[in-house]
Design a protein around this motif. Structure first.
Motif, PDB file in Angstrom:
ATOM      1  N   PRO A 758       0.814  -1.173   0.065  1.00  0.00           N
ATOM      2  CA  PRO A 758      -0.056  -0.145   0.020  1.00  0.00           C
ATOM      3  C   PRO A 758       0.800   1.310  -0.004  1.00  0.00           C
ATOM      4  N   LEU A 759       2.096   1.085   0.620  1.00  0.00           N
ATOM      5  CA  LEU A 759       2.867   2.247   0.535  1.00  0.00           C
ATOM      6  C   LEU A 759       3.442   2.843  -0.731  1.00  0.00           C
ATOM      7  N   ASP A 760       3.210   1.828  -1.574  1.00  0.00           N
ATOM      8  CA  ASP A 760       3.940   2.021  -2.935  1.00  0.00           C
ATOM      9  C   ASP A 760       3.219   3.046  -3.852  1.00  0.00           C
ATOM     10  N   LEU A 761       1.746   3.309  -3.402  1.00  0.00           N
ATOM     11  CA  LEU A 761       0.943   3.902  -4.351  1.00  0.00           C
ATOM     12  C   LEU A 761      -0.041   4.849  -3.590  1.00  0.00           C
ATOM     13  N   ALA A 762      -0.863   5.478  -4.389  1.00  0.00           N
ATOM     14  CA  ALA A 762      -2.061   6.349  -3.648  1.00  0.00           C
ATOM     15  C   ALA A 762      -3.341   5.902  -4.633  1.00  0.00           C
ATOM     16  N   VAL A 763      -4.280   5.776  -3.637  1.00  0.00           N
ATOM     17  CA  VAL A 763      -5.631   5.617  -4.422  1.00  0.00           C
ATOM     18  C   VAL A 763      -6.250   7.009  -4.392  1.00  0.00           C
ATOM     19  N   GLN A 764      -6.967   7.391  -5.397  1.00  0.00           N
ATOM     20  CA  GLN A 764      -7.494   8.810  -5.241  1.00  0.00           C
ATOM     21  C   GLN A 764      -9.009   8.956  -6.078  1.00  0.00           C
ATOM     22  N   LEU A 765      -9.629   9.909  -5.621  1.00  0.00           N
ATOM     23  CA  LEU A 765     -10.784  10.239  -6.475  1.00  0.00           C
ATOM     24  C   LEU A 765     -10.361  11.526  -7.336  1.00  0.00           C
ATOM     25  N   TYR A 766     -10.607  11.584  -8.507  1.00  0.00           N
ATOM     26  CA  TYR A 766     -10.360  12.824  -9.227  1.00  0.00           C
ATOM     27  C   TYR A 766     -11.761  13.369 -10.044  1.00  0.00           C
ATOM     28  N   ALA A 767     -11.498  14.728  -9.980  1.00  0.00           N
ATOM     29  CA  ALA A 767     -12.694  15.210 -10.571  1.00  0.00           C
ATOM     30  C   ALA A 767     -12.168  16.365 -11.485  1.00  0.00           C
ATOM     31  N   ASN A 768     -12.579  16.437 -12.776  1.00  0.00           N
ATOM     32  CA  ASN A 768     -12.111  17.737 -13.816  1.00  0.00           C
ATOM     33  C   ASN A 768     -12.480  19.207 -12.846  1.00  0.00           C
ATOM     34  N   GLY A 769     -11.611  20.156 -13.005  1.00  0.00           N
ATOM     35  CA  GLY A 769     -12.094  21.364 -12.628  1.00  0.00           C
ATOM     36  C   GLY A 769     -12.837  22.129 -13.427  1.00  0.00           C
ATOM     37  N   VAL A 770     -13.739  23.027 -12.849  1.00  0.00           N
ATOM     38  CA  VAL A 770     -14.760  23.692 -13.505  1.00  0.00           C
ATOM     39  C   VAL A 770     -14.636  25.130 -13.492  1.00  0.00           C
ATOM     40  N   ASP A 771     -15.162  25.825 -14.247  1.00  0.00           N
ATOM     41  CA  ASP A 771     -14.943  27.329 -14.481  1.00  0.00           C
ATOM     42  C   ASP A 771     -13.666  28.051 -14.249  1.00  0.00           C
ATOM     43  N   GLY A 772     -12.676  27.159 -15.046  1.00  0.00           N
ATOM     44  CA  GLY A 772     -11.321  27.771 -14.911  1.00  0.00           C
ATOM     45  C   GLY A 772     -10.472  27.135 -13.605  1.00  0.00           C
ATOM     46  N   ALA A 773     -11.067  26.635 -12.584  1.00  0.00           N
ATOM     47  CA  ALA A 773     -10.372  26.042 -11.361  1.00  0.00           C
ATOM     48  C   ALA A 773      -9.560  24.821 -11.690  1.00  0.00           C
ATOM     49  N   GLY A 774      -8.615  24.511 -10.834  1.00  0.00           N
ATOM     50  CA  GLY A 774      -7.957  23.298 -11.063  1.00  0.00           C
ATOM     51  C   GLY A 774      -8.742  22.077 -10.807  1.00  0.00           C
ATOM     52  N   PRO A 775      -8.404  20.938 -11.141  1.00  0.00           N
ATOM     53  CA  PRO A 775      -8.795  19.681 -10.701  1.00  0.00           C
ATOM     54  C   PRO A 775      -9.197  19.416  -9.231  1.00  0.00           C
ATOM     55  N   GLN A 776      -9.999  18.534  -8.724  1.00  0.00           N
ATOM     56  CA  GLN A 776     -10.178  18.444  -7.282  1.00  0.00           C
ATOM     57  C   GLN A 776      -9.681  16.902  -7.093  1.00  0.00           C
ATOM     58  N   VAL A 777      -8.803  16.647  -6.293  1.00  0.00           N
ATOM     59  CA  VAL A 777      -8.045  15.384  -5.720  1.00  0.00           C
ATOM     60  C   VAL A 777      -8.375  15.041  -4.477  1.00  0.00           C
ATOM     61  N   TYR A 778      -8.974  13.808  -4.107  1.00  0.00           N
ATOM     62  CA  TYR A 778      -8.784  13.425  -2.792  1.00  0.00           C
ATOM     63  C   TYR A 778      -8.319  12.087  -2.524  1.00  0.00           C
ATOM     64  N   ASP A 779      -7.575  12.079  -1.612  1.00  0.00           N
ATOM     65  CA  ASP A 779      -6.635  10.805  -1.250  1.00  0.00           C
ATOM     66  C   ASP A 779      -7.805   9.747  -0.497  1.00  0.00           C
ATOM     67  N   MET A 780      -7.738   8.607  -1.076  1.00  0.00           N
ATOM     68  CA  MET A 780      -8.736   7.427  -0.192  1.00  0.00           C
ATOM     69  C   MET A 780      -7.737   7.038   0.858  1.00  0.00           C
ATOM     70  N   THR A 781      -8.450   6.428   1.701  1.00  0.00           N
ATOM     71  CA  THR A 781      -7.870   5.977   2.921  1.00  0.00           C
ATOM     72  C   THR A 781      -7.615   4.667   3.138  1.00  0.00           C
ATOM     73  N   LEU A 782      -6.709   3.799   3.326  1.00  0.00           N
ATOM     74  CA  LEU A 782      -6.710   2.403   3.327  1.00  0.00           C
ATOM     75  C   LEU A 782      -7.448   1.888   4.650  1.00  0.00           C
ATOM     76  N   GLN A 783      -8.372   1.061   4.254  1.00  0.00           N
ATOM     77  CA  GLN A 783      -9.323   0.511   5.393  1.00  0.00           C
ATOM     78  C   GLN A 783      -8.804  -0.846   6.088  1.00  0.00           C
ATOM     79  N   ASN A 784      -8.042  -1.520   5.435  1.00  0.00           N
ATOM     80  CA  ASN A 784      -7.724  -2.838   5.848  1.00  0.00           C
ATOM     81  C   ASN A 784      -6.237  -3.350   5.312  1.00  0.00           C
ATOM     82  N   GLN A 785      -5.565  -3.986   5.827  1.00  0.00           N
ATOM     83  CA  GLN A 785      -4.434  -4.670   5.333  1.00  0.00           C
ATOM     84  C   GLN A 785      -4.613  -5.832   4.072  1.00  0.00           C
TER      85      GLN A 785
END
Length: 834
Positions: A758-785
């Motif tokens: 899990p430390l080798d990577l990041a899982v994220q939610l991504y949404a394109n930016g709107v109205d000239g703003a940059g994209p929105q990116v949220y890191d997802m949290t690991l829930q289990n090994q």
């Protein structure tokens, strides 16, 4: 210092800091005013002026006191406390090596062409002012860039005067036993010997290499013959010397920089030599060495079109670097070529120096906000499937060295208003003192500056007319041209089609009406060179000269030949409005218009380069719609019409609308706002401060971390990337579920890790930016090994997002992650949930 005063004069003449010291200029004028005006070279004046004249001057107590005062001020400036030491006393950063194909420091050292050298020279000067430990590395050209003469037909002629080293403010570098330091670089058939030189730039130094060593055979002696001359093979030789020879020169002097700053891709071979150097020190292989050293490399790109980067045929790389790759780097030529390609498997693809710089650096920067965006488009092919906004090219907008480009009058005005040296403080807070200067004083300053420009332009034009074979009468007539009380526009830059220097000539009748209006006349001063191989650019010069000579414009428009640093200084000191008309987005930054800011000039420019982020209605004027268009002819016509419209309806009326005391109050308000808000923002002090904070300091820390324990950090990164390469193709999303919550949405993703931790990577939610703003990116949290509570080899990730946009806007993705790694620059893997 010698007590006869010659030591102090020599000290000043050999320090380029004198080039931005108006007090030092008075000394050289006293020794030989005519020679000073012609050469602007203190070292030449000191060597050429008669010994008796120098002796008499030094015998004058007043002159001698002035020499001691200027020399004392220099010593205090270079030895006193500075911003860097005060703010970063225990920094990991002890040295930055700044590589550039050209440096514009002063007319005394003509090893520059234009914008790239301007940026390099001004940043080296500001590094000295701020105490940032930067050493420049460049080439000493026998001829430098060409000098321009306009013949009687209006055609440009290119001359290449020889740069005699003994007349330049440079000194040979010596070994410990006093011998001239010479370096050897292997080239096909026979090595090239390189002579080494040093230029003092205040606290900083510029190191130069040249191949004109008698031990070299003629073709090798000519490698550093001229800047930007010859064909691809000569350019490759020059860039080998700059990158490989430059890094070796640092080592020979015992200089070990934490940071290597590549000012454009010309110097990218330095990343190879730095890696080779680390291979020898640490015993690592090339891949590990590059992974370690690239953390300390920064690449600044100045190119706004993909075709502008240097490319070399694979056969040429094999010829010149094949043996270096096999014996020095211990890799194959194919592996070397892959570093300069977008597709490593395409054997026909040329070797791109910008790609080499990217593949060998830990950070990449453009030179303006718009250029950063353009560069992300250019380099998107190196980062497939990554959103364009996340292509790893940031930006630091260029600035200019204000003490170099201010006039004597401007310096007095700023010193009186700010009571301090405004440009030593990177934030320029002291500039607000300009708000206290009265309208009358600002207008007097502007009138004096314009009058000085007209006087110098007349004299220069008269001299060049005589040189080109015109009559004495024509030269005398030139001394009467222009009016010091008339609105004066300036346009000066390299003549190239994309810069559209002929935009005003698209309607010559309208231009003549604008110039010759009896109630509100306008005058225009033009200067610029076209590359000797650029016939369309030279045709643009002829077009302007034909217009000037063949119409009534001759009384309102002049063309100053041989545009160089001296001409640029005269223009930016005195013009009321600086015009810039590039075809967007081809102007990566452009710094010419920044130079008028400190002198009270205003900008009227296309919304391109720096002006796209600087412009606001109260500080100047703009044309264009801030968009990029394909139909060049149509939009050239539209921009020309817009330029006339702004001049006729806004610029000219505002200049000539005066109050009861004859002051154009609206003009002065705009002028003051430009000076206060833009001058500090677009100074090279701010740019160097930004480079230091955002790049130099973090890069030095990461380089120190990676090289510890013989490069353990670099090997860690290499092993991580190997794991990614092996497993990435097997990564997959098993499921994605969405639930509505009181605050928004909750996403659960089940991911098959394919053996990755899990430390080798990041899982994220991504949404394109709107109205000239940059994209929105949220890191997802690991829930289990992995493997606990879900399928074998899988892991569950969760993220909560607000309900300010639909859940369907979000897509899950996986990207690499490792502490200290630059992603996607060092690992461009990415997996999207479908």
């Amino acid at each position: 210092m010698n007590d006869d005063g010659m030591g102090a004069l020599t000290e000043l003449a050999l320090d380029q800091r004198s080039a931005w010291d108006h007090g030092a200029e008075r000394l050289w004028r006293r020794l030989d005013e005519q020679l000073w005006e012609f050469t602007r070279n203190p070292w030449t004046v000191l060597q050429t002026a008669s010994a008796e004249r120098i002796r008499q001057a030094l015998a004058d107590p007043q002159f001698r006191a002035e020499v001691d005062q200027v020399a004392g001020a220099r010593r205090a400036a270079v030895s006193g406390p500075a911003w860097f030491a005060t703010n970063h006393p225990n920094s990991a950063l002890t040295q930055v090596a700044y590589f550039s194909m050209e440096f514009m420091l002063s007319e005394a050292l003509p090893i520059y062409s234009g914008g790239l050298g301007n940026v390099a020279g001004d940043q080296l000067k500001s590094a000295s002012d701020l105490g940032v430990p930067v050493v420049g590395v460049g080439l000493l050209y026998q001829q430098g860039y060409f000098r321009q003469v306009i013949d009687r037909s209006g055609s440009q002629q290119a001359l290449f005067p020889y740069n005699s080293p003994d007349q330049l403010p440079i000194t040979p570098l010596r070994t410990a036993n006093g011998e001239w330091l010479r370096l050897k670089v292997d080239l096909p058939g026979q090595p090239v010997w390189l002579r080494t030189w040093q230029v003092q730039v205040g606290r900083s130094k510029l190191l130069l290499l040249d191949s004109n060593d008698p031990a070299n055979f003629p073709a090798w002696r000519g490698i550093t013959s001229e800047l930007y001359g010859g064909g691809p093979e000569l350019r490759l030789r020059q860039e080998l010397i700059l990158g490989i020879g430059g890094w070796r020169l640092l080592g020979a002097l015992g200089i070990h920089p934490e940071v290597c700053h590549l000012n454009e891709g010309h110097a990218a071979f330095a990343v190879l030599e730095r890696a080779r150097d680390w291979m020898q020190e640490s015993g690592q292989d090339f891949a590990s060495a590059l992974a370690t050293t690239r953390a300390g490399n920064l690449f600044t790109t100045h190119t706004a079109v993909a075709a502008g980067f240097d490319r070399f045929a694979p056969e040429l790389i094999e010829q010149y670097l094949g043996a270096y790759a096999r014996t020095g780097l211990r890799i194959s030529t194919e592996e070397l070529l892959a570093l300069g390609r977008a597709n490593a498997q395409d054997w026909s693809e040329s070797f791109n120096m910008a790609y080499l710089a990217i593949h060998g650096s830990g950070a990449v920067s453009g030179v303006s906000r718009l250029h950063g965006k353009v560069s992300r488009q250019i380099f998107a092919n190196l980062f497939p499937r990554w959103p364009e906004d996340e292509v790893p090219v940031a930006h630091i907008t260029n600035g200019v060295h204000m003490p170099t480009w201010d006039s004597v009058q401007a310096q007095k005005l700023w010193t009186g208003a700010c009571a301090v040296d405004c440009w030593q403080s990177p934030d320029g807070a002291a500039a607000v003192g300009m708000r206290r200067v009265s309208d009358a004083d600002l207008w007097r300053f502007r009138n004096e500056s314009r009058a000085a420009l007209i006087e110098s332009a007349r004299a220069r034009l008269a001299r060049t007319l005589l040189i080109s074979g015109e009559s004495t009468g024509s030269a005398e007539s030139a001394r009467q041209l222009l009016d010091p009380n008339v609105l004066t526009l300036g346009f000066a830059r390299r003549f190239a089609t994309y810069k559209r220097p002929n935009l005003l000539l698209r309607d010559t009748a309208r231009l003549l009406r604008l110039l010759s209006n009896a109630d509100s006349p306008v005058q225009l001063i033009i200067a610029g060179k076209a590359h000797p191989a650029d016939e369309p650019g030279q045709a643009l010069i002829r077009q302007w000269l034909q217009f000037i000579r063949g119409t009534d414009a001759r009384n309102h428009v002049i063309f100053l030949a041989d545009y160089d640093m001296a001409v640029a200084e005269q223009l930016v000191h005195g013009v009321d409005v600086w015009i810039n008309t590039p075809r967007r987005p081809w102007e990566a930054c452009g710094t010419s218009g920044m130079k008028v800011l400190v002198n009270g000039g205003l900008n009227l420019s296309q919304l391109d380069g720096w002006w796209a982020e600087a412009y606001q209605p109260g500080v100047g004027w703009a044309i264009g719609d801030a968009q990029t268009h394909g139909d060049e002819g149509l939009w050239d016509d539209r921009d020309a019409a817009a330029l006339f419209e702004v001049l006729e309806r806004e610029v000219v009326p505002q200049f000539y609308t005066r109050d009861a005391s004859g002051v154009p109050t609206a003009w002065i308000a705009r002028m003051r706002e430009s000076m206060v808000t833009l001058t500090p923002q677009f100074s090279s002090s701010r740019a160097v401060h930004d480079y230091t904070q955002r790049y130099y300091l973090p890069a030095a820390q990461e380089w120190q971390r990676r090289k510890a324990d013989k490069g353990a950090g670099g090997q860690q990164l290499l092993h991580w990337r190997a794991r990614l390469d092996a497993a990435w193709g097997q990564l997959r999303f098993e499921s994605l579920t969405t639930a509505t919550t009181a605050g928004g949405f909750e996403f659960d993703v089940q991911l098959f890790l394919a053996g990755l931790a899990p430390l080798d990577l990041a899982v994220q939610l991504y949404a394109n930016g709107v109205d000239g703003a940059g994209p929105q990116v949220y890191d997802m949290t690991l829930q289990n090994q992995p493997g606990t509570g879900v399928g074998a080899g899988c892991a569950l990730y969760r993220a909560a997002v607000p309900a300010n946009r639909p859940a369907g806007d979000y897509t899950a993705r996986v990207v690499p992650r490792l502490a200290g790694a630059a992603v996607p620059l060092e690992a461009n893997h990415i997996l999207w949930q479908r």
